[in-house]
Design a protein around this motif. Structure first.
Motif, PDB file in Angstrom:
ATOM      1  N   ARG A   1      -2.833  -0.280 -13.862  1.00 52.52           N
ATOM      2  CA  ARG A   1      -1.472  -0.830 -13.782  1.00 52.52           C
ATOM      3  C   ARG A   1      -1.441  -2.103 -12.938  1.00 52.52           C
ATOM      4  NH1 ARG A   1       3.289   1.955 -14.855  1.00 52.52           N
ATOM      5  NH2 ARG A   1       2.976   3.526 -16.459  1.00 52.52           N
ATOM      6  N   LEU A   2      -2.159  -2.073 -11.821  1.00 49.97           N
ATOM      7  CA  LEU A   2      -2.130  -3.215 -10.895  1.00 49.97           C
ATOM      8  C   LEU A   2      -2.982  -4.386 -11.372  1.00 49.97           C
ATOM      9  CD1 LEU A   2      -2.409  -1.257  -7.525  1.00 49.97           C
ATOM     10  CD2 LEU A   2      -0.402  -2.501  -8.346  1.00 49.97           C
ATOM     11  N   ALA A   3      -3.898  -4.141 -12.301  1.00 52.27           N
ATOM     12  CA  ALA A   3      -4.826  -5.190 -12.729  1.00 52.27           C
ATOM     13  C   ALA A   3      -4.126  -6.344 -13.430  1.00 52.27           C
ATOM     14  CB  ALA A   3      -5.902  -4.595 -13.638  1.00 52.27           C
ATOM     15  N   ASP A   4      -3.010  -6.087 -14.051  1.00 53.21           N
ATOM     16  CA  ASP A   4      -2.248  -7.134 -14.738  1.00 53.21           C
ATOM     17  C   ASP A   4      -1.477  -7.933 -13.693  1.00 53.21           C
ATOM     18  OD1 ASP A   4      -0.621  -8.759 -16.230  1.00 53.21           O
ATOM     19  OD2 ASP A   4       0.215  -7.158 -17.476  1.00 53.21           O
TER      20      ASP A   4
ATOM     21  N   ALA B   1       5.981  -6.039 -10.237  1.00 52.30           N
ATOM     22  CA  ALA B   1       6.886  -5.030 -10.795  1.00 52.30           C
ATOM     23  C   ALA B   1       6.365  -3.626 -10.515  1.00 52.30           C
ATOM     24  CB  ALA B   1       7.043  -5.243 -12.297  1.00 52.30           C
ATOM     25  N   VAL B   2       5.054  -3.444 -10.573  1.00 50.71           N
ATOM     26  CA  VAL B   2       4.467  -2.136 -10.277  1.00 50.71           C
ATOM     27  C   VAL B   2       4.668  -1.786  -8.810  1.00 50.71           C
ATOM     28  CG1 VAL B   2       2.296  -0.827 -10.192  1.00 50.71           C
ATOM     29  CG2 VAL B   2       2.780  -2.335 -12.135  1.00 50.71           C
ATOM     30  N   LEU B   3       4.617  -2.812  -7.937  1.00 48.71           N
ATOM     31  CA  LEU B   3       4.746  -2.575  -6.498  1.00 48.71           C
ATOM     32  C   LEU B   3       6.219  -2.561  -6.091  1.00 48.71           C
ATOM     33  CD1 LEU B   3       1.743  -4.701  -5.204  1.00 48.71           C
ATOM     34  CD2 LEU B   3       1.923  -2.204  -5.336  1.00 48.71           C
ATOM     35  N   ALA B   4       6.971  -1.709  -6.749  1.00 48.03           N
ATOM     36  CA  ALA B   4       8.382  -1.497  -6.416  1.00 48.03           C
ATOM     37  C   ALA B   4       8.700  -0.052  -6.725  1.00 48.03           C
ATOM     38  CB  ALA B   4       9.280  -2.432  -7.233  1.00 48.03           C
ATOM     39  N   THR B   5       9.473   0.562  -5.839  1.00 52.18           N
ATOM     40  CA  THR B   5       9.888   1.941  -6.056  1.00 52.18           C
ATOM     41  C   THR B   5      11.226   2.170  -5.374  1.00 52.18           C
ATOM     42  OG1 THR B   5       9.247   4.268  -5.814  1.00 52.18           O
ATOM     43  CG2 THR B   5       8.612   2.792  -4.042  1.00 52.18           C
ATOM     44  N   GLY B   6      12.148   2.809  -6.065  1.00 51.02           N
ATOM     45  CA  GLY B   6      13.471   3.016  -5.498  1.00 51.02           C
ATOM     46  C   GLY B   6      14.111   1.687  -5.148  1.00 51.02           C
ATOM     47  N   ASP B   7      14.627   1.610  -3.911  1.00 50.32           N
ATOM     48  CA  ASP B   7      15.249   0.354  -3.465  1.00 50.32           C
ATOM     49  C   ASP B   7      14.302  -0.502  -2.657  1.00 50.32           C
ATOM     50  OD1 ASP B   7      15.046   1.889  -1.220  1.00 50.32           O
ATOM     51  OD2 ASP B   7      17.130   1.644  -0.580  1.00 50.32           O
TER      52      ASP B   7
ATOM     53  N   LEU C   1       0.829  -1.204   0.000  1.00 53.29           N
ATOM     54  CA  LEU C   1       0.000   0.000   0.000  1.00 53.29           C
ATOM     55  C   LEU C   1       0.864   1.256   0.000  1.00 53.29           C
ATOM     56  CD1 LEU C   1      -2.589  -1.296   2.591  1.00 53.29           C
ATOM     57  CD2 LEU C   1      -3.153  -0.648   0.233  1.00 53.29           C
ATOM     58  N   ARG C   2       1.949   1.247   0.772  1.00 51.19           N
ATOM     59  CA  ARG C   2       2.835   2.417   0.819  1.00 51.19           C
ATOM     60  C   ARG C   2       3.485   2.658  -0.540  1.00 51.19           C
ATOM     61  NH1 ARG C   2       3.411   4.955   5.251  1.00 51.19           N
ATOM     62  NH2 ARG C   2       2.677   4.009   7.204  1.00 51.19           N
ATOM     63  N   ILE C   3       3.905   1.565  -1.183  1.00 48.08           N
ATOM     64  CA  ILE C   3       4.526   1.721  -2.503  1.00 48.08           C
ATOM     65  C   ILE C   3       3.500   2.238  -3.512  1.00 48.08           C
ATOM     66  CG2 ILE C   3       5.575   0.469  -4.413  1.00 48.08           C
ATOM     67  CD1 ILE C   3       6.833  -1.401  -2.293  1.00 48.08           C
ATOM     68  N   ALA C   4       2.292   1.662  -3.474  1.00 49.49           N
ATOM     69  CA  ALA C   4       1.240   2.114  -4.390  1.00 49.49           C
ATOM     70  C   ALA C   4       0.903   3.578  -4.131  1.00 49.49           C
ATOM     71  CB  ALA C   4       0.003   1.245  -4.227  1.00 49.49           C
ATOM     72  N   GLY C   5       0.781   3.944  -2.858  1.00 52.31           N
ATOM     73  CA  GLY C   5       0.487   5.330  -2.527  1.00 52.31           C
ATOM     74  C   GLY C   5       1.599   6.267  -2.956  1.00 52.31           C
ATOM     75  N   THR C   6       2.843   5.832  -2.788  1.00 51.98           N
ATOM     76  CA  THR C   6       3.985   6.659  -3.196  1.00 51.98           C
ATOM     77  C   THR C   6       3.994   6.856  -4.708  1.00 51.98           C
ATOM     78  OG1 THR C   6       5.274   5.893  -1.302  1.00 51.98           O
ATOM     79  CG2 THR C   6       6.499   6.832  -3.145  1.00 51.98           C
ATOM     80  N   ARG C   7       3.655   5.808  -5.450  1.00 51.80           N
ATOM     81  CA  ARG C   7       3.591   5.957  -6.919  1.00 51.80           C
ATOM     82  C   ARG C   7       2.582   7.040  -7.298  1.00 51.80           C
ATOM     83  NH1 ARG C   7       5.538   3.017 -10.905  1.00 51.80           N
ATOM     84  NH2 ARG C   7       6.963   1.307 -10.425  1.00 51.80           N
ATOM     85  N   LEU C   8       1.434   7.049  -6.617  1.00 50.43           N
ATOM     86  CA  LEU C   8       0.445   8.088  -6.893  1.00 50.43           C
ATOM     87  C   LEU C   8       0.967   9.466  -6.488  1.00 50.43           C
ATOM     88  CD1 LEU C   8      -3.089   6.727  -5.866  1.00 50.43           C
ATOM     89  CD2 LEU C   8      -2.346   7.476  -8.122  1.00 50.43           C
ATOM     90  N   ALA C   9       1.530   9.527  -5.275  1.00 50.77           N
ATOM     91  CA  ALA C   9       1.961  10.825  -4.749  1.00 50.77           C
ATOM     92  C   ALA C   9       3.065  11.455  -5.582  1.00 50.77           C
ATOM     93  CB  ALA C   9       2.429  10.651  -3.299  1.00 50.77           C
ATOM     94  N   THR C  10       3.921  10.647  -6.186  1.00 52.49           N
ATOM     95  CA  THR C  10       5.039  11.180  -6.971  1.00 52.49           C
ATOM     96  C   THR C  10       4.679  11.370  -8.441  1.00 52.49           C
ATOM     97  OG1 THR C  10       5.883   8.917  -7.287  1.00 52.49           O
ATOM     98  CG2 THR C  10       6.773  10.205  -5.438  1.00 52.49           C
ATOM     99  N   ARG C  11       3.451  11.042  -8.793  1.00 52.13           N
ATOM    100  CA  ARG C  11       2.980  11.231 -10.174  1.00 52.13           C
ATOM    101  C   ARG C  11       1.641  11.965 -10.130  1.00 52.13           C
ATOM    102  NH1 ARG C  11       5.894   6.857  -9.574  1.00 52.13           N
ATOM    103  NH2 ARG C  11       7.285   6.075 -11.221  1.00 52.13           N
ATOM    104  N   PRO C  12       1.657  13.251  -9.921  1.00 57.84           N
ATOM    105  CA  PRO C  12       0.404  14.007  -9.761  1.00 57.84           C
ATOM    106  C   PRO C  12      -0.544  13.876 -10.943  1.00 57.84           C
ATOM    107  CG  PRO C  12       2.316  15.341  -9.142  1.00 57.84           C
ATOM    108  CD  PRO C  12       2.852  14.103  -9.779  1.00 57.84           C
TER     109      PRO C  12
END
Length: 728
Positions: A288-291, A297-303, A267-278
């Motif tokens: 994106r998550l439906a696939d 792969a979508v649920l990854a950000t940074g390290d 959830l944090r990664i998904a939320g961060t993806r939204l927050a960093t892509r206004p």
């Protein structure tokens, strides 16, 4: 004051006060100073002077440097876990000195432990110390290093720290015995790493987090963390990403939570993806998550990534357990038992159980009840990814085929227990599951319904038509045991299509009739069911198949009754069905028809005529050579619905006697919904006889058992229960 009196007044241990007086504690915490000021009864000017002295001491001694084992930063948008935090706080009140917080990767165990430490700050004025034991690393922290760090955090001089791990462990316990300290031992590898670090008798406490249960630790309390509740997931996403706050996107936010399996890390990664892509909307993230193949792969950000977190646990598996883990991705259902694991690996059952428990211990599998297991949705995707990477296509296909064949072969054996022509195990059959009785067969078929249905889908897609038909045929009589299961519509839809591709027209006709029943009752699509049944009747007439004509007429009559249409036609069809079965001497089918006739009459308020139909069914079962299963089914239905008729007629004593006779017939034989209907009738009869107190337990059982597809019965049970409780 003596030192002991000050300790009692302030809540700061005498040992900690002594360490400050002797200069061993160079930088007491602000909370400790405040507690001492309270104990000494200092006025504001004196408190300020004490604070100045502390600041000067830090400046002179260099104690302003970061303290060892400081707690990490608390997460500002921490969500949920109220019950678990209260449970842990209560354990502190009870004097429990070790709490193990465990669960799979990504559940937020560290965040929980740090939040708990912050909440409990006032109870531990002598210090709260955090240590990451690096339990998921290739090289976890050595016990000796951990002990040295904790001793130094407690301001034991390096020159005084003992030489051996055993002596250091004793030294740490001695220090903690005199201090109200909280240790957060995060990410523990195993019991051997943790055991020497735990406090002994005294006011200290340790909170241990681990992906493992750490079952080898004695005299500890365990708190298992689960995924967040849906509303908590939504709150977390809204706290991270502005796009998720709009009430208009609540449905999309809920879908994101589901795709993330309500796992805090995801959830944090998904939320961060939204927050960093206004420019993104929540719907964009949902797409994106439906696939499923791309979700990790979508649920990854940074390290940071969900798959990376799972990989740390996966890396600790021995090869055999790793093989089991990835092959469990073949399982089509939500949960499963050990025999499927044995089939997937070729191991015997005890070894399969051991392997499953290894996965549970590492948080890669969740126990489900006493003997079943399930994946978290995202871990299932990770297992499927490992399967694609680590096994060649040929091996994957062969393993999947073995599992499919075993599931369907076992389903056929179990289902035939209920067929009049079988009713026993085939000679020489031996299997991984106990199927020596109808009860065992029923339990397996219901528990594994999602898995054998998934296997049947695979067989249908592969064009194994006769196998599909054989499985569905074996379920014909068993299906009454879970009559409202929506899966029957799919089972008999596949078998109808498969039979139509085979040369045997009689087989096609039978499965067309089964499909009519599945549409009419389990799927609650009676109009469609009536159309299918009449199509089956026309085919049966062309083929001259009297038996299937009778069944088609019965299904059409029931469908018209359920749809409240063509009731006169329904009654004539039911009479004709009875005549046909009588003419051809099909005693098993003949005795079933009186139930349908009685229900049609009951629905029209013709109660005396309906009661006579049910009585006739009971007489005919006694007079004819009916097979055991159909006989019990006819008797169970006749007694159940006659009792309900007698209640409607307000013949209370007769209704009570009939319902009492029905209960042993339906209990453990019919679907639980029918058992619930009998309990409802028992309650209504007792209320009618002026015994409402004796009716209450029956109403509670009725509400637990009656299927939601019978809303009138549920509504009546609730109404009666409310009346009883309201008059108490």
């Amino acid at each position: 004051m003596t030192m002991e009196q000050l300790a009692e007044a302030s809540g700061v241990s005498a040992r900690a006060i002594s360490d400050m007086e002797r200069g061993h504690s160079r930088a007491p915490q602000t909370r400790t100073l405040a507690a001492l000021a309270d104990g000494l009864g200092l006025d504001p000017r004196q408190r300020a002077g004490l604070a100045d002295i502390a600041r000067q001491s830090r400046s002179q001694t260099g104690a302003g440097r970061p303290r060892l084992c400081e707690l990490p930063r608390t997460i500002g948008d921490f969500v949920g876990r109220s019950a678990e935090l209260e449970q842990a706080a209560a354990l502190t009140e009870e004097g429990k000195d070790v709490v193990v917080v465990h669960g799979q990767a990504g559940l937020g165990k560290t965040a929980f432990a740090v939040k708990l430490a912050e909440d409990l700050a006032g109870r531990f004025p002598d210090g709260r110390f955090y240590l990451d034991l690096r339990g998921t690393d290739d090289d976890p922290m050595a016990v000796g290093e951990a002990l040295v760090r904790l001793l130094r955090a407690c301001e034991v001089s390096p020159r005084r720290i003992a030489e051996t791990d055993e002596e250091r462990s004793s030294q740490l316990r001695a220090v903690l015995r005199e201090r109200r300290c909280l240790l957060v031992l995060d990410n523990a590898a195993n019991e051997a790493q943790v055991r020497p670090l735990l406090p002994g008798d005294g006011p200290g406490m340790a909170v241990v987090t681990s992906r493992r249960v750490l079952g080898g630790l004695d005299d500890v309390r365990r708190i298992a963390l689960d995924p967040l509740a849906p509303e908590e997931s939504a709150t977390l996403l809204q706290g991270i990403a502005a796009q998720a706050v709009d009430p208009a996107v609540a449905a999309e936010v809920a879908t994101v939570g589901e795709f993330c399996g309500h796992l805090p890390l995801a959830l944090r990664i998904a939320g961060t993806r939204l927050a960093t892509r206004p420019a993104w909307t929540v719907a964009h993230l949902v797409a994106r998550l439906a696939d499923a193949d791309r979700r990790l792969a979508v649920l990854a950000t940074g390290d940071t990534g969900v798959a990376a977190a799972f990989a740390l646990s996966h890396a600790q598996l021995p090869e055999e357990a790793a093989t089991l883990f990835r092959r469990l991705a073949h399982v089509p259902g939500v949960d499963f038992a050990a025999p499927i694991a044995a089939v997937l690996t070729g191991n015997d059952l005890p070894d399969a159980v051991d392997g499953l428990e290894q996965l549970v211990d590492l948080g890669l599998l969740q126990p489900e009840g006493a003997d079943r297991y399930r994946f978290h949705d995202l871990i299932r995707l990770y297992a499927a990814e490992r399967l694609r990477i680590e096994e060649p296509p040929g091996t994957r296909a062969e393993t999947a085929r073995l599992m499919r064949d075993w599931l369907l072969a076992t389903a056929i054996v179990a289902g035939r227990w209920f067929e009049p022509g079988y009713g026993c195990l085939p000679d020489g059959w031996s299997g991984l599951v106990p199927l020596a009785t109808t009860e065992e067969a029923d339990a397996w078929l219901q528990a594994e319904a999602g898995n054998w249905l998934g296997a049947l889908r695979v067989a249908a897609a592969a064009g194994d038509d006769q196998l599909v038909v054989d499985v569905a045929e074996s379920m014909h009589w068993f299906s009454d045991r879970m009559v409202f299961w929506a899966g029957w519509y799919e089972v008999y839809g596949m078998s109808r299509a498969a039979a139509a591709r085979l040369p045997d027209r009689a087989q096609e006709l039978a499965h067309l009739n089964y499909f009519a029943w599945a549409a009419m009752l389990p799927a609650r699509r009676p109009i469609e069911g009536a159309e299918i049944a009449m199509g089956a009747y026309e085919l049966a007439v062309r083929l001259g198949d009297k038996r299937q004509q009778g069944w088609a007429l019965q299904y059409a009559a029931s469908a018209w009754r359920f749809s409240r249409t063509n009731l006169d036609r329904a009654y004539q069809a039911a009479l004709e069905s009875l005549r046909v079965f009588g003419e051809i001497g099909d005693h098993d089918a003949y005795v079933q028809q009186f139930q349908g006739l009685g229900l049609l009459l009951m629905d029209q308020g013709r109660l005396d005529e309906a009661i006579e139909q049910f009585r006739t069914a009971i007489r005919e079962v006694a007079a004819r050579p009916v097979s055991p299963m159909p006989a019990r089914g006819a008797l169970a239905g006749a007694h159940t619905f006659m009792a309900e008729c007698l209640v409607r007629a307000e013949r209370w004593a007769e209704a009570l006697a009939m319902a009492e006779a029905a209960l042993p017939l339906v209990d453990g034989f019919a679907n639980t919904s029918m058992t619930g209907q009998v309990h409802l009738t028992l309650a209504r009869a007792r209320i009618g006889l002026g015994m409402p107190a004796m009716a209450r337990d029956h109403l509670v059982l009725a509400l637990q058992m009656i299927d939601r597809n019978l809303p009138d019965h549920i509504g009546l049970a609730r109404e009666q229960l409310a009346a009883i409780d309201g008059s108490a």
